[in-house]
Design a protein around this motif. Structure first.
Motif, short mmCIF file in Angstrom:
data_model
loop_
_atom_site.label_atom_id
_atom_site.label_comp_id
_atom_site.label_asym_id
_atom_site.label_seq_id
_atom_site.Cartn_x
_atom_site.Cartn_y
_atom_site.Cartn_z
N PRO A 1 0.79 -1.23 0.00
CA PRO A 1 0.00 0.00 0.00
C PRO A 1 0.83 1.29 0.00
N ASP A 2 1.99 1.28 0.65
CA ASP A 2 2.76 2.51 0.80
C ASP A 2 3.65 2.75 -0.42
N PRO A 3 3.53 3.92 -1.10
CA PRO A 3 4.33 4.19 -2.29
C PRO A 3 5.84 4.15 -2.06
N GLN A 4 6.30 4.67 -0.94
CA GLN A 4 7.74 4.65 -0.66
C GLN A 4 8.24 3.21 -0.54
N THR A 5 7.46 2.37 0.10
CA THR A 5 7.83 0.96 0.22
C THR A 5 7.85 0.28 -1.15
N GLN A 6 6.91 0.66 -2.02
CA GLN A 6 6.93 0.15 -3.39
C GLN A 6 8.24 0.51 -4.09
N VAL A 7 8.62 1.78 -3.96
CA VAL A 7 9.86 2.25 -4.60
C VAL A 7 11.06 1.49 -4.07
N ASN A 8 11.12 1.30 -2.77
CA ASN A 8 12.23 0.55 -2.17
C ASN A 8 12.29 -0.87 -2.71
N ALA A 9 11.11 -1.49 -2.87
CA ALA A 9 11.05 -2.86 -3.39
C ALA A 9 11.50 -2.91 -4.85
N LEU A 10 11.16 -1.89 -5.62
CA LEU A 10 11.59 -1.85 -7.03
C LEU A 10 13.11 -1.68 -7.11
N LEU A 11 13.66 -0.79 -6.29
CA LEU A 11 15.10 -0.55 -6.30
C LEU A 11 15.89 -1.79 -5.89
N SER A 12 15.34 -2.57 -4.98
CA SER A 12 16.04 -3.76 -4.51
C SER A 12 15.82 -4.96 -5.41
N GLY A 13 14.91 -4.84 -6.40
CA GLY A 13 14.64 -5.94 -7.31
C GLY A 13 13.61 -6.92 -6.80
N GLU A 14 12.95 -6.60 -5.68
CA GLU A 14 11.90 -7.50 -5.15
C GLU A 14 10.66 -7.49 -6.04
#
Length: 524
Positions: free
Chosen positions: A236-249
């Motif tokens: 749900p959280d956009p910042q967490t989405q971005v972190n997951a994209l950057l880490s390749g998750e």
């Protein structure tokens, strides 16, 4: 030496096995979308996430390509009689449902009828249809009462509600009840047993799907599933989405808030991609069943009270991704016009107060539904509240997630029994291009979408538009609709915006589409 040779052989065999395992490994695409999926019936609801789900597992008779031209999809060929009253559609060979049974014309007839009972464009088409049936297993026949200029545009509708084809046994479900059977003939299969609300939604490649031979274009052409499995990961959280994209998750974020774009722009492994270049239009939808919005004059006061730019600044922020537009139909489209709306949507508090006083507003609170979890939407109701209060309205702001709102908006009960007065949403620009396609312009009372606007004059104008073939005359009718909505407001258009999508650089094949398409994508 023999022992060493045996070790080397064992290592070689292990490497071969590992290589084989890698070659045959399942390719999984993981994406974070704008909302969690809770309603799996894309005909019962207009929620965009349910439409995305529909595009994964169902197919359509027609679809729009990248240039928004209508193309055949499940249909192989079609014919129209000389008098334009009889349309005959022949299905492609080899179409199957995911359970292995053949797709038949009877399935499609039942699907069109169920969808046509819910969708605004579908209702118009059904109202001029004298007969709809199957001539044989592959042939659909539609007989009209009079020539109708929007047959293919209606059957090729690209977003909510889409005329998805379902098996007859499923399509015979009451359109006001949700389906539970998700058998489809689309490129993917929904794995209900592996999906968990609030965690993930799972799809696998449909081995029975038969794509068209043409290259994919928009929502048309060959829908080739190039990954084995797709997982919609709930974050749900956009910042967490971005972190997951950057880490390749995860591999893709459907909607990135503009304030987080600079963080991604500097990453060489991330690309920013606008899939829906036509954009979307914000809207505030009225419920006309209950006070205070049962009074059109009180709804008219809202047109003056709201300031469109404040909504765009608060929810989009970056002017590169939004456009102030005082037109009922999208700016940049053939029907764009500001006629009658020049003095609306600018926060004219004095004018709004004057109209409220003339209308006899008695202080009944507006129950304003506030979705809190959608990027680019979470500040719509919070911007509206002070604007409406300055004009003299009392506002009861009720916060909830989007999926709860989607369920709540279907309730017709009074305000003190779980009802509502207004909610905010957005439509794809392609959904609101004309008076017939714009669901919120229906004046069909109980048959209209949530909010149940009821106005015979609007219905006459929408019919007139549908039967007119001269573009100049169509535009004149559309302007009459725009003026009528001032006297009988159904909703408030609140500007246009586009939504940037972020993908990892090893993801290729993402298409320009009015609704997210996850076929044609390869994970390198």
């Amino acid at each position: 030496m023999l022992a060493i040779a045996r070790v080397l052989c064992a290592l070689a065999a292990a490497l071969v096995m590992a290589g084989g395992a890698t070659a045959n490994a399942e390719t999984v695409l993981r994406v974070a979308l704008h909302s969690d999926l809770k309603i799996i019936d894309p005909v019962w609801t207009t929620a965009l996430i349910s439409t995305h789900h529909g595009h994964m597992i169902y197919d359509t008779l027609f679809a729009v390509d990248e240039k928004l031209a209508v193309k055949p999809q499940m249909v192989d060929k079609w014919e129209t009689s000389a008098d334009q009253l009889t349309w005959t559609f022949t299905l492609r060979d080899g179409l199957e449902w995911s359970d292995g049974t053949p797709v038949t014309a009877e399935d499609c007839v039942a699907s069109i009828k169920r969808w046509g009972a819910k969708d605004g464009m579908g209702q118009k088409l059904m109202s001029v249809t004298a007969e709809l049936g199957a001539l044989d297993a592959k042939t659909i026949r539609m007989a009209l009462k009079r020539p109708y200029g929007l047959v293919l545009e209606t059957l090729g509708k690209s977003s909510s509600n889409v005329p998805f084809m379902m098996p007859k046994r499923v399509a015979e479900t009451d359109p006001n009840q949700q389906i539970t059977d998700t058998t489809g003939s689309g490129p993917f299969i929904y794995k209900k047993d592996e999906s968990r609300p609030g965690e993930k939604t799972v799809y696998v490649k449909n081995p029975r799907y038969k794509p068209r031979n043409e290259p994919a274009s928009g929502l048309a052409g060959g829908k080739v599933a190039k990954v084995d499995r797709v997982e919609w990961i709930s974050i749900p959280d956009p910042q967490t989405q971005v972190n997951a994209l950057l880490s390749g998750e995860i591999d893709l974020i459907e909607i990135v808030p503009p304030d987080l774009l600079p963080l991604l722009a500097k990453e060489k492994d991330i690309r920013i991609f606008v899939t829906n270049t036509a954009g979307r239009q914000y809207a505030m939808r009225f419920n006309v069943l209950h006070k205070p919005f049962d009074n059109p004059k009180i709804r008219q006061a809202v047109l003056y009270a709201l300031d469109e730019k404040e909504f765009l600044d608060a929810n989009v922020g970056n002017p590169a991704y939004y456009k102030v537009c005082k037109s009922l139909f999208p700016c940049g489209s053939p029907l764009e016009s500001t006629k009658g709306w020049e003095d609306k949507l600018s926060g004219n508090t004095a004018k709004a107060r004057q109209i409220l006083q003339e209308a006899g507003y008695d202080g009944t609170p507006i129950v304003l539904l506030h979705q809190t979890d959608l990027p680019n939407h979470s500040n719509l109701a919070t911007v509206a509240k002070p604007q409406l209060e300055r004009a003299g309205f009392k506002v009861d702001l009720q916060a909830m997630d989007w999926q709860t709102l989607v369920t709540r908006r279907a309730k017709k009960e009074p305000l003190d029994q779980g009802g509502w007065s207004a909610y905010f949403t957005s439509w794809g620009a392609t959904d609101v291009l004309n008076p017939v396609s714009t669901a919120f312009l229906s004046g069909a009372c109980d048959k209209a979408t949530f909010g149940w606007s009821c106005d015979p004059e609007l219905e006459k104008l929408r019919d007139a538009y549908a039967f007119e073939t001269d573009p100049a005359k169509q535009k004149a009718i559309a302007e009459q609709v725009q003026l009528r909505v001032i006297d009988y407001p159904t909703h408030v258009p609140l500007g246009q915006f586009t939504t940037p999508t972020a993908i990892r650089s090893n993801i290729v094949g993402l298409l320009h589409t009015p609704a997210l398409a996850l076929w044609n994508i390869e994970k390198k």
